[in-house]
Scaffold this motif. Structure first.
Motif, PDB file in Angstrom:
ATOM      1  N   GLU A  29      39.411  40.112  38.899  1.00 22.69           N
ATOM      2  CA  GLU A  29      37.941  40.119  38.911  1.00 22.69           C
ATOM      3  C   GLU A  29      37.404  38.838  39.549  1.00 22.69           C
ATOM      4  OE1 GLU A  29      35.928  42.600  38.140  1.00 22.69           O
ATOM      5  OE2 GLU A  29      37.735  43.800  37.810  1.00 22.69           O
ATOM      6  N   ALA A  30      38.038  37.718  39.259  1.00 22.70           N
ATOM      7  CA  ALA A  30      37.613  36.447  39.853  1.00 22.70           C
ATOM      8  C   ALA A  30      37.811  36.460  41.368  1.00 22.70           C
ATOM      9  CB  ALA A  30      38.385  35.294  39.227  1.00 22.70           C
ATOM     10  N   LYS A  31      38.890  37.094  41.804  1.00 22.42           N
ATOM     11  CA  LYS A  31      39.158  37.200  43.234  1.00 22.42           C
ATOM     12  C   LYS A  31      38.102  38.055  43.923  1.00 22.42           C
ATOM     13  CE  LYS A  31      42.831  38.485  46.499  1.00 22.42           C
ATOM     14  NZ  LYS A  31      44.207  39.037  46.638  1.00 22.42           N
ATOM     15  N   LYS A  32      37.720  39.159  43.270  1.00 21.00           N
ATOM     16  CA  LYS A  32      36.689  40.035  43.829  1.00 21.00           C
ATOM     17  C   LYS A  32      35.367  39.287  44.003  1.00 21.00           C
ATOM     18  CE  LYS A  32      38.430  44.420  41.915  1.00 21.00           C
ATOM     19  NZ  LYS A  32      38.128  45.506  40.941  1.00 21.00           N
ATOM     20  N   GLN A  33      35.057  38.411  43.048  1.00 23.90           N
ATOM     21  CA  GLN A  33      33.794  37.673  43.079  1.00 23.90           C
ATOM     22  C   GLN A  33      33.896  36.375  43.882  1.00 23.90           C
ATOM     23  OE1 GLN A  33      30.922  38.817  41.839  1.00 23.90           O
ATOM     24  NE2 GLN A  33      31.988  40.699  41.200  1.00 23.90           N
TER      25      GLN A  33
END
Length: 512
Positions: free
Chosen positions: A220-224
């Motif tokens: 999720e952090a990578k997506k954001q």
């Protein structure tokens, strides 16, 4: 040889309101400031103008100045007899290497003090609505560094952390190691559904958060595209973030507003914006000082009783005028026949502090309105004195000259420009201008900036006209007041800025 002293000051996470009272007091008395990159711009603004400023550029993964050299700088400056402030993000002793800096000071017998700071481990989660402790959810708090010492192969003891049970884990400087941290916790037996969060640029207008689980957080952090600076929080308390969210709900939450005001002016605008939740960046590229050996002004003062009206378009002019009367040993009672006019409330207040009542102030606080009002009341034989800054176009003077008023315009102070070396303007920032001179100051002091991308909120058409010379995106406040300017900032923040945003009415510019 007189030895100076060093203060290790914790600057907190970034928000200038989180700097301690003692930290602020010590910083304002510093002769040398050695500061890290993570120190907030609002706090850097508090550094004395006269102080020697040394950026050592430290942040996670990038030390432009080696720690050993920083230690040496502190010793070198203190041995010169200076009051040295070592300004560090967060707290000096929480993974801040403050202890290492003290070691060399002790070796050289240099006195020092520690001023603790508010750590990001607690304040950043708080600004994200995450209480690091909660009676029903956790029994302890543990703060871990996610950044290992260079050359150190020792890993985090994940098994011991997981064995703590219902706890909150906060990892500082661990953004780059997020996948490894989450993997390590899961492999050590942590439930994969345990709430977890990563918090970026906490306490600033650009703060972001990703709330997930320990298993899904890395993806999720990578997506954001979450980056540094950031901290990682693991524990059930993360599930409270949405319920307890507050920072982004403030009227100007998420807004970064640049206030352009002279350094020697206290800005009520900045205080009001901050109280509404904005991250306020003080960008003061100017200061004022009286013109030295001002023979023209001294000659005018010797005949001051001949003037029927004295006009003030700024607080600075008021102070210069009355201070000069004192230095020239001219009795204030010689002003008994003079009438006083002020462009706005701040200038009127400055005059009234000197024990003089203001005879005229326009209903709309523009220079042009002051000029029109005076032109309507003066008699043909009345002599009018206007006190202005040096080498500045004055709409008061221009209007009264065109109206054939018996006018004397005298420059009494000059505006000094300084090159900005600390503040970076981002495209989403809102930059406020209260006068044409603040626009000129902004342009002269900023380097390597595309002015076409600047979102300018201006008081008055004269201010807007100056901003338009540089292609800025302009909104004009409805009235020439601080409150009206703030209303325009709120409108822009609420709708998101558009290049085609409607312009609001207004003329002239606010008092300089």
């Amino acid at each position: 040889m007189m030895v100076g002293k060093v203060w290790l000051v914790g600057a907190g996470p970034s928000d200038p309101g989180l700097l301690t009272v003692k930290g602020k007091a010590v910083l304002e008395e510093a002769e040398v400031v050695v500061y890290d990159q993570l120190v907030g711009e609002g706090i850097l603004y508090m550094m004395p103008k006269s102080a020697k400023k040394i950026s050592v550029g430290k942040y996670s993964g990038n030390h432009t100045v080696a720690q050993e050299r920083i230690n040496e700088i502190l010793v070198e400056e203190a041995l010169k007899g200076k009051r040295v402030v070592r300004l560090k993000g967060g707290d000096p002793f929480l993974f801040g290497r403050g202890g290492e800096e003290l070691e060399l000071l002790c070796e050289h017998g240099i006195p020092y003090e520690i001023v603790p700071g508010i750590t990001s481990a607690i304040s950043v989660p708080a600004y994200a609505g995450i209480p690091v402790t909660h009676r029903d959810l956790t029994s302890s708090l543990h703060i871990i560094t996610g950044h290992r010492k260079k050359g150190c192969q020792e890993s985090i003891d994940y098994k011991s952390l997981v064995a703590l049970g219902e706890t909150t884990l906060v990892f500082l400087m661990g953004v780059a190691a997020l996948p490894d941290i989450c993997k390590g916790l899961i492999e050590a037996g942590m439930d994969i559904t345990t709430p977890a969060a990563i918090l970026e640029r906490g306490t600033t207008a650009k703060q972001r958060k990703v709330i997930a689980t320990v298993a899904t957080l890395p993806e999720e952090a990578k997506k954001q595209n979450i980056g540094t600076p950031g901290i990682i929080v693991v524990g059930k308390v993360c599930s409270l973030s949405q319920t307890f969210a507050w920072a982004e709900k403030r009227i100007l939450g998420g807004a970064r507003v640049v206030v352009t005001r002279p350094k020697d002016k206290v800005s009520s605008l900045a205080a009001k914006l901050y109280n509404l939740g904005a991250e306020v960046v003080m960008l003061s590229g100017t200061y004022t000082k009286p013109i030295e050996d001002n023979t023209q002004f001294i000659e005018v003062l010797t005949t001051i009783k001949d003037y029927k009206w004295i006009l003030f378009a700024s607080e600075v002019a008021v102070d210069v005028f009355f201070d000069s009367l004192w230095h020239q040993q001219i009795d204030i009672r010689s002003l008994w026949n003079c009438h006083f006019a002020a462009v706005g409330p701040a200038t009127r207040k400055a005059i009234e502090k000197r024990g003089i009542r203001v005879d005229y102030m326009p209903e709309r606080y523009y220079g042009i309105e002051l000029a029109k009002g005076i032109a309507a009341v003066v008699q043909p034989e009345d002599k009018v004195l206007v006190l202005i800054p040096k080498e500045t176009d004055s709409e008061v003077v221009n209007y009264l000259s065109a109206a054939k008023i018996h006018l004397k315009a005298v420059p009494v102070y000059e505006i000094i420009y300084e090159i900005n070396q600390q503040v970076c303007i981002e495209e989403t920032d809102i930059v406020t201008f209260t006068s044409a001179s603040t626009v000129r100051s902004f342009v002269k002091t900023m380097k390597d900036i595309d002015f076409h991308k600047v979102q300018a909120v201006c008081i008055g058409e004269l201010t807007a006209k100056e901003a338009a010379l540089y292609g800025m995106k302009i909104t004009v406040s409805k009235e020439a007041t601080i409150d009206s300017l703030i209303e325009s900032v709120i409108e822009i923040n609420n709708r998101g800025y558009s290049e085609n945003a409607p312009k609001l009415g207004g003329i002239g510019s606010m008092e300089e």
